[in-house]
Each structure stands twice: as structure tokens, then as C-alpha cells.
Design an enzyme around this catalytic site. Structure first.
Site, PDB file in Angstrom:
ATOM      1  N   ARG A   1       0.823  -1.214   0.000  1.00  0.00           N
ATOM      2  CA  ARG A   1       0.000   0.000   0.000  1.00  0.00           C
ATOM      3  C   ARG A   1       0.857   1.263   0.000  1.00  0.00           C
ATOM      4  O   ARG A   1       0.376   2.338  -0.293  1.00  0.00           O
ATOM      5  CB  ARG A   1      -0.967  -0.019   1.196  1.00  0.00           C
ATOM      6  CG  ARG A   1      -2.117  -0.985   0.955  1.00  0.00           C
ATOM      7  CD  ARG A   1      -3.035  -1.059   2.120  1.00  0.00           C
ATOM      8  NE  ARG A   1      -2.394  -1.683   3.272  1.00  0.00           N
ATOM      9  CZ  ARG A   1      -2.968  -1.822   4.463  1.00  0.00           C
ATOM     10  NH1 ARG A   1      -4.185  -1.373   4.650  1.00  0.00           N
ATOM     11  NH2 ARG A   1      -2.336  -2.414   5.449  1.00  0.00           N
ATOM     12  N   GLN A   2       2.139   1.104   0.329  1.00  0.00           N
ATOM     13  CA  GLN A   2       3.057   2.251   0.229  1.00  0.00           C
ATOM     14  C   GLN A   2       3.707   2.176  -1.155  1.00  0.00           C
ATOM     15  O   GLN A   2       4.899   1.940  -1.297  1.00  0.00           O
ATOM     16  CB  GLN A   2       4.088   2.192   1.344  1.00  0.00           C
ATOM     17  CG  GLN A   2       3.471   2.287   2.732  1.00  0.00           C
ATOM     18  CD  GLN A   2       4.513   2.290   3.829  1.00  0.00           C
ATOM     19  OE1 GLN A   2       5.535   2.961   3.728  1.00  0.00           O
ATOM     20  NE2 GLN A   2       4.269   1.527   4.881  1.00  0.00           N
TER      21      GLN A   2
ATOM     22  N   LYS B   1     -14.597   6.359  -1.025  1.00  0.00           N
ATOM     23  CA  LYS B   1     -14.027   6.269   0.323  1.00  0.00           C
ATOM     24  C   LYS B   1     -13.019   7.381   0.542  1.00  0.00           C
ATOM     25  O   LYS B   1     -12.308   7.762  -0.371  1.00  0.00           O
ATOM     26  CB  LYS B   1     -13.326   4.917   0.474  1.00  0.00           C
ATOM     27  CG  LYS B   1     -12.617   4.712   1.793  1.00  0.00           C
ATOM     28  CD  LYS B   1     -12.058   3.297   1.909  1.00  0.00           C
ATOM     29  CE  LYS B   1     -10.618   3.190   1.489  1.00  0.00           C
ATOM     30  NZ  LYS B   1     -10.028   1.878   1.717  1.00  0.00           N
TER      31      LYS B   1
ATOM     32  N   ARG C   1      -9.704   8.504   2.838  1.00  0.00           N
ATOM     33  CA  ARG C   1      -8.707   8.119   3.835  1.00  0.00           C
ATOM     34  C   ARG C   1      -8.043   9.363   4.358  1.00  0.00           C
ATOM     35  O   ARG C   1      -7.878  10.337   3.614  1.00  0.00           O
ATOM     36  CB  ARG C   1      -7.636   7.243   3.179  1.00  0.00           C
ATOM     37  CG  ARG C   1      -7.792   5.820   3.579  1.00  0.00           C
ATOM     38  CD  ARG C   1      -6.591   4.970   3.392  1.00  0.00           C
ATOM     39  NE  ARG C   1      -6.998   3.560   3.420  1.00  0.00           N
ATOM     40  CZ  ARG C   1      -7.346   2.911   4.506  1.00  0.00           C
ATOM     41  NH1 ARG C   1      -7.317   3.512   5.680  1.00  0.00           N
ATOM     42  NH2 ARG C   1      -7.712   1.650   4.457  1.00  0.00           N
TER      43      ARG C   1
ATOM     44  N   ASP D   1     -12.493  -6.614  -2.324  1.00  0.00           N
ATOM     45  CA  ASP D   1     -11.310  -5.820  -2.007  1.00  0.00           C
ATOM     46  C   ASP D   1     -10.081  -6.709  -2.112  1.00  0.00           C
ATOM     47  O   ASP D   1     -10.201  -7.933  -2.143  1.00  0.00           O
ATOM     48  CB  ASP D   1     -11.433  -5.240  -0.585  1.00  0.00           C
ATOM     49  CG  ASP D   1     -10.739  -3.887  -0.465  1.00  0.00           C
ATOM     50  OD1 ASP D   1      -9.967  -3.537  -1.377  1.00  0.00           O
ATOM     51  OD2 ASP D   1     -10.970  -3.182   0.536  1.00  0.00           O
TER      52      ASP D   1
ATOM     53  N   GLY E   1     -11.932  -1.679   8.777  1.00  0.00           N
ATOM     54  CA  GLY E   1     -12.624  -0.384   8.808  1.00  0.00           C
ATOM     55  C   GLY E   1     -13.336  -0.103   7.483  1.00  0.00           C
ATOM     56  O   GLY E   1     -14.506   0.305   7.456  1.00  0.00           O
ATOM     57  N   THR E   2     -12.643  -0.359   6.398  1.00  0.00           N
ATOM     58  CA  THR E   2     -13.219  -0.120   5.063  1.00  0.00           C
ATOM     59  C   THR E   2     -14.491  -0.947   4.896  1.00  0.00           C
ATOM     60  O   THR E   2     -15.523  -0.450   4.441  1.00  0.00           O
ATOM     61  CB  THR E   2     -12.189  -0.498   3.973  1.00  0.00           C
ATOM     62  OG1 THR E   2     -11.035   0.311   4.166  1.00  0.00           O
ATOM     63  CG2 THR E   2     -12.729  -0.328   2.579  1.00  0.00           C
TER      64      THR E   2
END
Ligand code: R5P
Length: 290
Positions: free
Chosen positions: A82-83, A178, A180, A206, A213-214
Site C-alpha cells: 500500500r506504500q 471512500k 482516507r 477488495d 474499517g473499510t
């Protein structure tokens, strides 16, 4: 999973002694003659990811010193994915750093599953086999009654993935907008639902469930939009922080995840269905070693 993959291929699972010193340093010791052989090292970069990265790296160094023909890393869950871009000035592009670490460890190829972002393949200079768990997850969904179902991506970044699911299941697609917060770790909010009308049955798709949380926010928005039955599908069950609580409390009938990350029995909820990706990994290996 390594045992399962080895069994499917009819090859032995190599022995390694993975010891840790009192100060925490890991010391792998390969107990096989790997000269002129093709070696596959399977390691998910899941929690504790930094330890797993070090184990994989040092095992790579130990194996290459034994003069194998080639050495291939199988990374079912690619941590730090995700980074994948510079989200804020002053941060690293960590996914690229992990790719470089694997190359420095002399892995000549990489097999991985459902990367958070396909573009991560481009961070590698060595060939990458990017396997998709879509067929296995879709097969699991097809066992259920999906009449009038809608596929939903819980964020704009996941549209392509959800679209492929929608296409495979021949159902319409919707997307949740969404948000963030970069200054608030692991927090998100679900906003508007874009695309088509939400039917009674909804499948949220997903790549991973981390804190859940999502999924929790998406479920809430979907219930408010009229959904009566919500199924969740994700490749990687990261299940960090409050994930189990979030999934348990959310109005979800079923959560389907794969075993790219080992989920111990105490983390397996009654509504959870685990799908093994071992057949996909075995297949990817067969394609490389013909
Ligand atoms: C984000 O872009 C990912 O695709 C997932 O939606 C996210 O990582 C899930 O995280 P969490 O479960 O913590 O909301």
C-alpha cells in the site's frame, strides 16, 4: 501452504533450520544440497513483516551460496504494497524498496498474488508472475445464490478488480467513494455509492481486509442504501487491530478470504470461509519449471 504446494507438485519440501539469537537476530541454515537445482522460497510478507522480510532475504543469501541453478521467491502476500507511491513528501516508496531487497537477495524471479497495485510489478527488474485469486473466489461465490447481486468496490482504487469480478459473475458494478486521512492512521470513511442501484444482495470486493474499517463503513453505507444481504470477498486476510470485531459486528453474511496469510483457528470467524491458493501457486511453478 509450502507443504501443500510441494505435495501437489510431488516434490520434497526442503529443510531449513530457522534459529533466532537471544538478541533477535535470525540465523537460517539451509539443510539441503541446492547445487544446480531450482529453489522456490515461499514467504508471505505478513505480520511481523519486518522479520519475515529479513528471513526471506537471509534465506536467499544462504541458498545462493549453495550454487543453485536458479532461485525464485514466492510471496503470496506482498507486504508494504500500500506504500506504492509517494503519498506525502518525506515518505518512502516502500513497495519499491522491498522489490529491490528481493533482487539484491539474488532472487531471479518472483511469484506473487493480487498485488494492491499492478504497477508494483514494474518496480522489479526480474520477471514477476502475478497470480490472481479471482477464479477461486468467483468459484466460491458461484456456490451461493447470487440472484440480482451487485458487485461493489469499496473504493475508487479497487474499481478494476471489482469490475473483473462483476464481469466473471455477470452482475452489475457499483463503487463506494471512500476517504482516507493521511494524518490518521488506518482510518477511512465511506461516502457516496456510485454506479448502479444497490440490490438486495451485494458482494464487496477488495484486495485485503486489514483493520476491517473499510468493510465496516462500506457495509453501513450499503445497508442504508437498501442492501439486505452482504457478502465480502478479499484475497488477503491481514486481520490487524480491530478487524475481527469489525467483521463480527458488521451486517455481513459471509467473508471469503484466501490463505495468502495464514489465519490461525482463533482468528477464524464462523462467517469466514478460507480458500486455499495452493493450486494457483503450484500451477505458477509448473509454468516456470516445464
Ligand atoms: C485500500 O486501498 C485497500 O484496497 C483496502 O481497502 C484497505 O487496505 C483495507 O484496509 P482496512 O481494512 O484497514 O480498512
Amino acid at each position: 501452504m509450502a507443504q501443500d504446494v510441494a505435495k501437489r507438485l510431488g516434490v520434497p519440501l526442503g529443510k531449513v533450520d530457522l534459529e533466532r539469537f537471544a538478541d533477535g537476530e535470525v540465523r537460517p541454515w539451509i539443510q539441503e544440497d541446492v547445487r544446480d537445482t531450482t529453489v522456490f522460497v515461499l514467504q508471505s510478507l505478513s505480520y511481523p513483516m519486518d522479520e519475515h522480510i529479513m528471513e526471506l532475504t537471509l534465506m536467499g543469501d544462504a541458498i545462493r551460496r549453495g550454487a543453485p541453478k536458479t532461485m525464485i521467491a514466492i510471496v503470496p502476500y506482498f507486504g508494504y504494497a500500500r506504500q506504492d507511491k509517494l503519498h506525502r513528501v518525506g515518505e518512502p516508496v516502500s513497495a519499491r524498496v522491498i522489490a529491490k531487497i528481493l533482487e539484491i537477495s539474488k532472487f531471479k524471479e518472483v511469484i506473487t498474488v493480487d498485488l494492491h497495485n499492478d504497477a508494483i510489478v514494474g518496480f522489479f527488474q526480474v520477471p514477476v508472475t502475478h497470480v490472481s485469486a479471482l477464479s477461486l473466489l468467483v468459484a466460491e461465490l458461484k456456490k451461493m445464490n447470487l440472484t440480482g447481486a451487485v458487485a461493489v468496490s469499496p473504493d475508487v482504487g479497487g474499481i478494476k478488480r471489482a469490475r473483473n469480478f462483476a464481469y466473471a459473475l455477470d452482475i452489475p458494478l457499483a463503487v463506494i467513494e471512500k476517504k482516507r486521512y493521511l494524518d490518521r492512521r488506518d482510518t477511512s470513511e465511506a461516502f457516496e455509492i456510485i454506479g448502479c442501484d444497490i440490490g438486495k444482495t451485494v458482494i464487496i470486493i477488495d484486495d485485503m481486509i486489514s483493520t476491517g474499517g473499510t468493510i465496516a463503513h462500506s457495509t453501513q453505507s450499503l445497508v442504508e442504501a437498501g442492501a439486505k444481504r452482504i457478502l465480502v470477498c478479499a484475497t488477503h486476510g491481514v486481520l490487524a487491530g480491530e478487524a475481527l470485531k469489525n467483521l463480527e459486528h458488521a451486517a455481513i453474511e459471509r467473508v471469503i478470504v484466501t490463505n495468502t496469510i495464514a489465519i490461525p483457528p482463533e482468528k477464524q470467524l464462523a462467517k469466514m470461509k478460507l480458500v486455499s491458493i495452493a493450486p494457483l501457486i503450484a500451477d505458477a511453478i509448473s509454468q516456470i519449471v516445464r
